[in-house]
Design a protein around this motif. Structure first.
Motif, PDB file in Angstrom:
ATOM      1  N   GLU A  66       5.479   6.136   1.443  1.00 21.67           N
ATOM      2  CA  GLU A  66       5.958   5.535   2.473  1.00 21.67           C
ATOM      3  C   GLU A  66       5.320   4.418   1.892  1.00 21.67           C
ATOM      4  O   GLU A  66       3.751   3.724   1.309  1.00 21.67           O
ATOM      5  N   ARG A  67       6.156   3.282   1.805  1.00 23.10           N
ATOM      6  CA  ARG A  67       5.135   1.640   1.525  1.00 23.10           C
ATOM      7  C   ARG A  67       4.511   1.161   2.377  1.00 23.10           C
ATOM      8  O   ARG A  67       6.275   0.318   3.733  1.00 23.10           O
ATOM      9  N   VAL A  68       3.433  -0.123   2.730  1.00 19.15           N
ATOM     10  CA  VAL A  68       3.674  -1.161   3.640  1.00 19.15           C
ATOM     11  C   VAL A  68       3.410  -1.901   3.617  1.00 19.15           C
ATOM     12  O   VAL A  68       2.102  -2.460   2.378  1.00 19.15           O
ATOM     13  N   ARG A  69       4.028  -3.117   3.564  1.00 22.62           N
ATOM     14  CA  ARG A  69       3.837  -4.704   2.889  1.00 22.62           C
ATOM     15  C   ARG A  69       2.301  -5.199   3.204  1.00 22.62           C
ATOM     16  O   ARG A  69       1.841  -4.728   4.341  1.00 22.62           O
ATOM     17  N   LEU A  70       1.614  -5.442   2.372  1.00 19.33           N
ATOM     18  CA  LEU A  70       0.216  -6.561   2.845  1.00 19.33           C
ATOM     19  C   LEU A  70       0.847  -7.834   2.277  1.00 19.33           C
ATOM     20  O   LEU A  70       0.498  -8.088   1.811  1.00 19.33           O
ATOM     21  N   PRO A  71       0.876  -8.119   3.447  1.00 18.96           N
ATOM     22  CA  PRO A  71       0.978 -10.194   3.926  1.00 18.96           C
ATOM     23  C   PRO A  71      -0.275 -10.149   3.177  1.00 18.96           C
ATOM     24  O   PRO A  71      -0.758 -10.578   3.789  1.00 18.96           O
ATOM     25  N   ALA A  72       0.403 -11.271   2.477  1.00 23.04           N
ATOM     26  CA  ALA A  72      -1.092 -13.125   1.858  1.00 23.04           C
ATOM     27  C   ALA A  72      -2.027 -12.320   0.745  1.00 23.04           C
ATOM     28  O   ALA A  72      -3.512 -12.414   0.483  1.00 23.04           O
ATOM     29  N   ILE A  73      -1.643 -11.441   0.398  1.00 24.41           N
ATOM     30  CA  ILE A  73      -2.628 -10.394  -0.874  1.00 24.41           C
ATOM     31  C   ILE A  73      -2.136 -10.856  -1.929  1.00 24.41           C
ATOM     32  O   ILE A  73      -0.976 -10.573  -2.377  1.00 24.41           O
ATOM     33  N   GLY A  74      -2.745 -10.913  -3.331  1.00 21.34           N
ATOM     34  CA  GLY A  74      -2.169 -11.075  -4.595  1.00 21.34           C
ATOM     35  C   GLY A  74      -2.944  -9.886  -5.354  1.00 21.34           C
ATOM     36  O   GLY A  74      -3.955  -9.504  -5.059  1.00 21.34           O
ATOM     37  N   PHE A  75      -2.407 -10.549  -6.721  1.00 23.22           N
ATOM     38  CA  PHE A  75      -3.101  -9.548  -7.263  1.00 23.22           C
ATOM     39  C   PHE A  75      -4.590 -10.138  -7.748  1.00 23.22           C
ATOM     40  O   PHE A  75      -5.489  -9.684  -8.132  1.00 23.22           O
ATOM     41  N   ARG A  76      -4.789 -11.440  -7.917  1.00 25.83           N
ATOM     42  CA  ARG A  76      -5.990 -11.946  -7.493  1.00 25.83           C
ATOM     43  C   ARG A  76      -7.069 -12.121  -6.281  1.00 25.83           C
ATOM     44  O   ARG A  76      -8.334 -11.993  -6.804  1.00 25.83           O
ATOM     45  N   ASP A  77      -6.603 -11.282  -5.483  1.00 26.01           N
ATOM     46  CA  ASP A  77      -7.266 -10.783  -4.556  1.00 26.01           C
ATOM     47  C   ASP A  77      -7.868  -9.596  -4.859  1.00 26.01           C
ATOM     48  O   ASP A  77      -8.626  -8.933  -3.493  1.00 26.01           O
ATOM     49  N   LEU A  78      -7.648  -8.728  -5.249  1.00 27.02           N
ATOM     50  CA  LEU A  78      -8.312  -7.499  -6.053  1.00 27.02           C
ATOM     51  C   LEU A  78      -9.830  -6.968  -5.872  1.00 27.02           C
ATOM     52  O   LEU A  78     -10.272  -6.257  -5.203  1.00 27.02           O
ATOM     53  N   PRO A  79     -10.483  -8.266  -6.361  1.00 26.26           N
ATOM     54  CA  PRO A  79     -12.305  -8.023  -6.636  1.00 26.26           C
ATOM     55  C   PRO A  79     -12.550  -8.369  -5.198  1.00 26.26           C
ATOM     56  O   PRO A  79     -13.240  -7.572  -4.684  1.00 26.26           O
ATOM     57  N   ALA A  80     -12.465  -9.323  -4.577  1.00 28.12           N
ATOM     58  CA  ALA A  80     -12.751  -9.503  -2.778  1.00 28.12           C
ATOM     59  C   ALA A  80     -12.256  -8.212  -1.598  1.00 28.12           C
ATOM     60  O   ALA A  80     -12.756  -7.360  -0.800  1.00 28.12           O
ATOM     61  N   ALA A 104       0.827  -0.861  -0.165  1.00 29.99           N
ATOM     62  CA  ALA A 104      -0.199   0.148   0.286  1.00 29.99           C
ATOM     63  C   ALA A 104       1.052   0.828   0.002  1.00 29.99           C
ATOM     64  O   ALA A 104       2.132   1.210   1.417  1.00 29.99           O
ATOM     65  N   VAL A 105       0.840   2.427  -0.858  1.00 30.13           N
ATOM     66  CA  VAL A 105       1.195   3.476  -0.830  1.00 30.13           C
ATOM     67  C   VAL A 105       0.796   4.597  -0.762  1.00 30.13           C
ATOM     68  O   VAL A 105      -0.343   5.152  -0.745  1.00 30.13           O
ATOM     69  N   LEU A 106       1.527   5.484   0.597  1.00 26.94           N
ATOM     70  CA  LEU A 106       0.961   5.733   1.225  1.00 26.94           C
ATOM     71  C   LEU A 106       0.760   6.932   0.769  1.00 26.94           C
ATOM     72  O   LEU A 106       1.995   7.391  -0.023  1.00 26.94           O
ATOM     73  N   HIS A 107       0.345   8.292   1.146  1.00 28.94           N
ATOM     74  CA  HIS A 107       0.295   9.640   0.372  1.00 28.94           C
ATOM     75  C   HIS A 107       1.316  10.291   0.703  1.00 28.94           C
ATOM     76  O   HIS A 107       2.155  11.048  -0.132  1.00 28.94           O
ATOM     77  N   ASN A 108       2.164  10.218   2.171  1.00 30.79           N
ATOM     78  CA  ASN A 108       3.510  10.787   2.160  1.00 30.79           C
ATOM     79  C   ASN A 108       4.480  10.002   1.145  1.00 30.79           C
ATOM     80  O   ASN A 108       6.108  10.068   1.779  1.00 30.79           O
TER      81      ASN A 108
END
Length: 159
Positions: A124-138, A118-122
């Motif tokens: 900074e980047r925060v890793r989102l474990p267990a989420i892949g491109f295929r999980d975007l609809p959910a 997740a890219v923040l407005h400042n």
């Protein structure tokens, strides 16, 4: 060039986590928060395989007995990695727990061989474990549309 409707490449991919068609058919979908995205259960298969390797190493030398700790740590790590979606934002659980409000998220980044960030407005980047491109609809459904579904956008006709 016309495409064959039986071509799997011509059809938009579907998420393996949430039935997108059921959510699209029912606009009054009730979401119970928090929603947790975990690692695929297939990842746990590496634990007994690693334990087997440790047993083989112990057969070579009993000094490798300390290595039985490694499969237990791997199991704990796979069990710990998760991303929790709440009404207020995201909580990424890895080495540490990071909470991000929806208003702080500028977008998502998809590195080639790493987890989604997740890219923040400042910046900074925060890793989102267990989420892949295929999980975007959910993720789009449980975020209430704050994160757009790219598959839905690709399927809609351009006007």
């Amino acid at each position: 060039m016309p495409t064959d409707s039986s071509d799997p490449a011509a059809q938009p991919p579907r998420s393996s986590r949430t039935p997108r068609d059921a959510a699209a058919a029912d606009d009054s979908l009730e979401i119970t928060y928090p929603v947790t995205f975990r690692m695929n259960r297939l990842a746990y298969f590496t634990v007994p395989m690693l334990a087997l390797v440790v047993v083989l190493l112990i057969g070579a030398s009993p000094w490798f007995a300390f290595a039985f700790v490694v499969p237990a740590v791997l199991w704990f790590w796979i069990h710990r990695l998760r991303t929790i979606v709440t009404e207020d934002g995201l909580r990424a659980v890895g080495f540490s727990t990071t909470e991000v409000a929806w208003s702080d998220i500028a977008g998502l980044q998809f590195p080639k061989w790493s987890s989604v960030r997740a890219v923040l407005h400042n910046g900074e980047r925060v890793r989102l474990p267990a989420i892949g491109f295929r999980d975007l609809p959910a993720l789009s459904i449980v975020s209430g549309g704050r994160i757009p579904d790219p598959f839905e956008a690709a399927a809609s006709p351009d006007e």
